[in-house]
Design a protein around this motif. Structure first.
Motif, PDB file in Angstrom:
ATOM      1  N   TYR A  31     -22.799 -38.202 -20.816  1.00 32.91           N
ATOM      2  CA  TYR A  31     -24.057 -37.863 -21.481  1.00 32.91           C
ATOM      3  C   TYR A  31     -23.749 -36.907 -22.624  1.00 32.91           C
ATOM      4  CZ  TYR A  31     -28.574 -35.510 -22.160  1.00 32.91           C
ATOM      5  OH  TYR A  31     -29.710 -34.963 -22.697  1.00 32.91           O
ATOM      6  N   ASP A  32     -24.156 -37.286 -23.820  1.00 31.63           N
ATOM      7  CA  ASP A  32     -24.002 -36.433 -25.004  1.00 31.63           C
ATOM      8  C   ASP A  32     -25.369 -35.831 -25.307  1.00 31.63           C
ATOM      9  OD1 ASP A  32     -21.235 -37.048 -25.482  1.00 31.63           O
ATOM     10  OD2 ASP A  32     -21.878 -39.021 -26.173  1.00 31.63           O
ATOM     11  N   PRO A  33     -25.608 -34.611 -24.848  1.00 33.12           N
ATOM     12  CA  PRO A  33     -26.937 -34.001 -24.979  1.00 33.12           C
ATOM     13  C   PRO A  33     -27.211 -33.542 -26.415  1.00 33.12           C
ATOM     14  CG  PRO A  33     -25.419 -32.385 -24.138  1.00 33.12           C
ATOM     15  CD  PRO A  33     -24.649 -33.685 -24.246  1.00 33.12           C
ATOM     16  N   PRO A  34     -28.481 -33.311 -26.723  1.00 35.13           N
ATOM     17  CA  PRO A  34     -28.770 -32.689 -28.012  1.00 35.13           C
ATOM     18  C   PRO A  34     -28.101 -31.311 -28.037  1.00 35.13           C
ATOM     19  CG  PRO A  34     -30.788 -32.990 -26.717  1.00 35.13           C
ATOM     20  CD  PRO A  34     -29.653 -33.543 -25.926  1.00 35.13           C
ATOM     21  N   SER A  35     -27.706 -30.873 -29.201  1.00 35.38           N
ATOM     22  CA  SER A  35     -27.002 -29.598 -29.325  1.00 35.38           C
ATOM     23  C   SER A  35     -27.867 -28.452 -28.807  1.00 35.38           C
ATOM     24  CB  SER A  35     -26.631 -29.351 -30.786  1.00 35.38           C
ATOM     25  OG  SER A  35     -25.898 -28.158 -30.903  1.00 35.38           O
ATOM     26  N   THR A  36     -27.402 -27.831 -27.746  1.00 37.25           N
ATOM     27  CA  THR A  36     -28.093 -26.685 -27.148  1.00 37.25           C
ATOM     28  C   THR A  36     -27.097 -25.553 -27.015  1.00 37.25           C
ATOM     29  OG1 THR A  36     -29.520 -28.173 -25.888  1.00 37.25           O
ATOM     30  CG2 THR A  36     -29.411 -25.888 -25.149  1.00 37.25           C
ATOM     31  N   THR A  37     -27.491 -24.361 -27.496  1.00 38.13           N
ATOM     32  CA  THR A  37     -26.625 -23.188 -27.414  1.00 38.13           C
ATOM     33  C   THR A  37     -27.169 -22.237 -26.366  1.00 38.13           C
ATOM     34  OG1 THR A  37     -26.058 -23.390 -29.753  1.00 38.13           O
ATOM     35  CG2 THR A  37     -25.629 -21.259 -28.710  1.00 38.13           C
ATOM     36  N   TYR A  38     -26.285 -21.773 -25.507  1.00 39.94           N
ATOM     37  CA  TYR A  38     -26.640 -20.819 -24.466  1.00 39.94           C
ATOM     38  C   TYR A  38     -25.992 -19.479 -24.799  1.00 39.94           C
ATOM     39  CZ  TYR A  38     -27.841 -25.081 -21.990  1.00 39.94           C
ATOM     40  OH  TYR A  38     -28.385 -26.292 -21.644  1.00 39.94           O
ATOM     41  N   GLU A  39     -26.806 -18.484 -25.100  1.00 34.16           N
ATOM     42  CA  GLU A  39     -26.279 -17.143 -25.378  1.00 34.16           C
ATOM     43  C   GLU A  39     -25.570 -16.611 -24.137  1.00 34.16           C
ATOM     44  OE1 GLU A  39     -28.129 -12.813 -26.320  1.00 34.16           O
ATOM     45  OE2 GLU A  39     -28.925 -14.479 -27.491  1.00 34.16           O
ATOM     46  N   THR A  40     -26.192 -16.816 -22.988  1.00 40.70           N
ATOM     47  CA  THR A  40     -25.602 -16.486 -21.698  1.00 40.70           C
ATOM     48  C   THR A  40     -25.788 -17.690 -20.792  1.00 40.70           C
ATOM     49  OG1 THR A  40     -26.155 -14.143 -21.947  1.00 40.70           O
ATOM     50  CG2 THR A  40     -25.656 -14.908 -19.725  1.00 40.70           C
ATOM     51  N   LEU A  41     -24.708 -18.137 -20.191  1.00 42.75           N
ATOM     52  CA  LEU A  41     -24.781 -19.257 -19.255  1.00 42.75           C
ATOM     53  C   LEU A  41     -24.718 -18.679 -17.848  1.00 42.75           C
ATOM     54  CD1 LEU A  41     -24.898 -22.342 -19.093  1.00 42.75           C
ATOM     55  CD2 LEU A  41     -22.413 -22.348 -19.051  1.00 42.75           C
ATOM     56  N   HIS A  42     -25.796 -18.857 -17.087  1.00 39.81           N
ATOM     57  CA  HIS A  42     -25.888 -18.348 -15.718  1.00 39.81           C
ATOM     58  C   HIS A  42     -25.465 -19.469 -14.773  1.00 39.81           C
ATOM     59  CE1 HIS A  42     -28.246 -14.917 -17.169  1.00 39.81           C
ATOM     60  NE2 HIS A  42     -28.804 -15.795 -17.981  1.00 39.81           N
ATOM     61  N   LEU A  43     -24.610 -19.131 -13.824  1.00 40.33           N
ATOM     62  CA  LEU A  43     -24.088 -20.133 -12.915  1.00 40.33           C
ATOM     63  C   LEU A  43     -23.990 -19.555 -11.510  1.00 40.33           C
ATOM     64  CD1 LEU A  43     -22.655 -22.905 -12.519  1.00 40.33           C
ATOM     65  CD2 LEU A  43     -20.530 -21.747 -13.094  1.00 40.33           C
ATOM     66  N   LYS A  44     -24.558 -20.259 -10.544  1.00 41.06           N
ATOM     67  CA  LYS A  44     -24.441 -19.873  -9.135  1.00 41.06           C
ATOM     68  C   LYS A  44     -23.360 -20.749  -8.527  1.00 41.06           C
ATOM     69  CE  LYS A  44     -25.466 -18.152  -5.075  1.00 41.06           C
ATOM     70  NZ  LYS A  44     -24.179 -18.155  -4.443  1.00 41.06           N
ATOM     71  N   THR A  45     -22.239 -20.140  -8.188  1.00 35.69           N
ATOM     72  CA  THR A  45     -21.141 -20.906  -7.606  1.00 35.69           C
ATOM     73  C   THR A  45     -21.378 -21.060  -6.107  1.00 35.69           C
ATOM     74  OG1 THR A  45     -19.724 -19.014  -7.092  1.00 35.69           O
ATOM     75  CG2 THR A  45     -19.565 -19.923  -9.328  1.00 35.69           C
ATOM     76  N   GLY A  46     -20.574 -21.881  -5.468  1.00 37.76           N
ATOM     77  CA  GLY A  46     -20.731 -22.055  -4.033  1.00 37.76           C
ATOM     78  C   GLY A  46     -19.558 -22.775  -3.421  1.00 37.76           C
ATOM     79  N   ALA A  47     -19.461 -22.688  -2.114  1.00 37.26           N
ATOM     80  CA  ALA A  47     -18.346 -23.286  -1.378  1.00 37.26           C
ATOM     81  C   ALA A  47     -18.378 -24.809  -1.449  1.00 37.26           C
ATOM     82  CB  ALA A  47     -18.378 -22.820   0.077  1.00 37.26           C
ATOM     83  N   VAL A  48     -19.568 -25.410  -1.395  1.00 34.63           N
ATOM     84  CA  VAL A  48     -19.669 -26.874  -1.432  1.00 34.63           C
ATOM     85  C   VAL A  48     -19.286 -27.387  -2.814  1.00 34.63           C
ATOM     86  CG1 VAL A  48     -21.233 -28.848  -1.253  1.00 34.63           C
ATOM     87  CG2 VAL A  48     -21.377 -26.980   0.402  1.00 34.63           C
ATOM     88  N   ALA A  49     -19.869 -26.800  -3.842  1.00 32.96           N
ATOM     89  CA  ALA A  49     -19.599 -27.237  -5.212  1.00 32.96           C
ATOM     90  C   ALA A  49     -18.196 -26.842  -5.661  1.00 32.96           C
ATOM     91  CB  ALA A  49     -20.633 -26.656  -6.157  1.00 32.96           C
TER      92      ALA A  49
END
Length: 167
Positions: free
Chosen positions: A120-138
């Motif tokens: 998937y080639d998304p429309p250009s989106t810029t994230y000043e801060t990318l928030h990510l919740k990590t986990g054991a399953v993922a």
């Protein structure tokens, strides 16, 4: 007109402002000469912090350096890769790669198939801060220019933030 007569013509306050500007310029030049970092021209750096703000990782990134968040989809149990590049404004998502249309994946989007995976080639989106919740399953990994980091382990399966800074 000499400097003295110009200062008198402009006014004494302007001379003070000009003097302060010269001092500020000298301070900047001295900082550069002594090895101080210039926040405008410093090296672009990807910074990963945990939810307490502690820095987990700081690594230089160039204009074309791919920054990949790779994880296992929690329901489909297939590999997902979110690919970004750094800009001075943050992280720009360039594509998403996945193997099935599970929850949270772009099922209505226009995708192409490459090497047995959907892209998937998304429309250009810029994230000043990318928030990510990590986990054991993922089991989130961060791949920067080919270097792999286990950010799930680094954060004890907690939340992280990714930002781009000049250092």
């Amino acid at each position: 007109m000499t400097l003295g007569s110009r200062a008198t013509a402009i006014g004494g306050g302007s001379l003070l402002v000009a003097g302060a500007a010269v001092l500020a310029l000298l301070a900047i030049l001295a900082g550069v000469a002594l090895g101080g970092a210039d926040p405008v021209t410093g090296e672009r750096t990807l910074v990963v912090t945990d939810d307490d703000g502690a820095e987990l990782l700081a690594t230089p990134v160039g204009d074309e350096t791919e920054i990949v968040i790779e994880y296992t989809h929690s329901v489909e149990k297939t590999l997902v890769r979110d690919v970004y590049v750094a800009s001075d404004d943050g992280l720009v998502m360039t594509r998403m790669e996945f193997s099935s249309f599970g929850a949270g994946l772009p099922s209505q989007a226009d995708v192409t198939e490459r090497d047995g995976r959907y892209v998937y080639d998304p429309p250009s989106t810029t994230y000043e801060t990318l928030h990510l919740k990590t986990g054991a399953v993922a089991d989130h990994d961060l791949i920067v220019g080919g270097e792999r980091y286990d950010i799930a382990a680094m954060s004890d399966d907690g939340a992280v933030e990714l930002t781009v800074e000049r250092r």
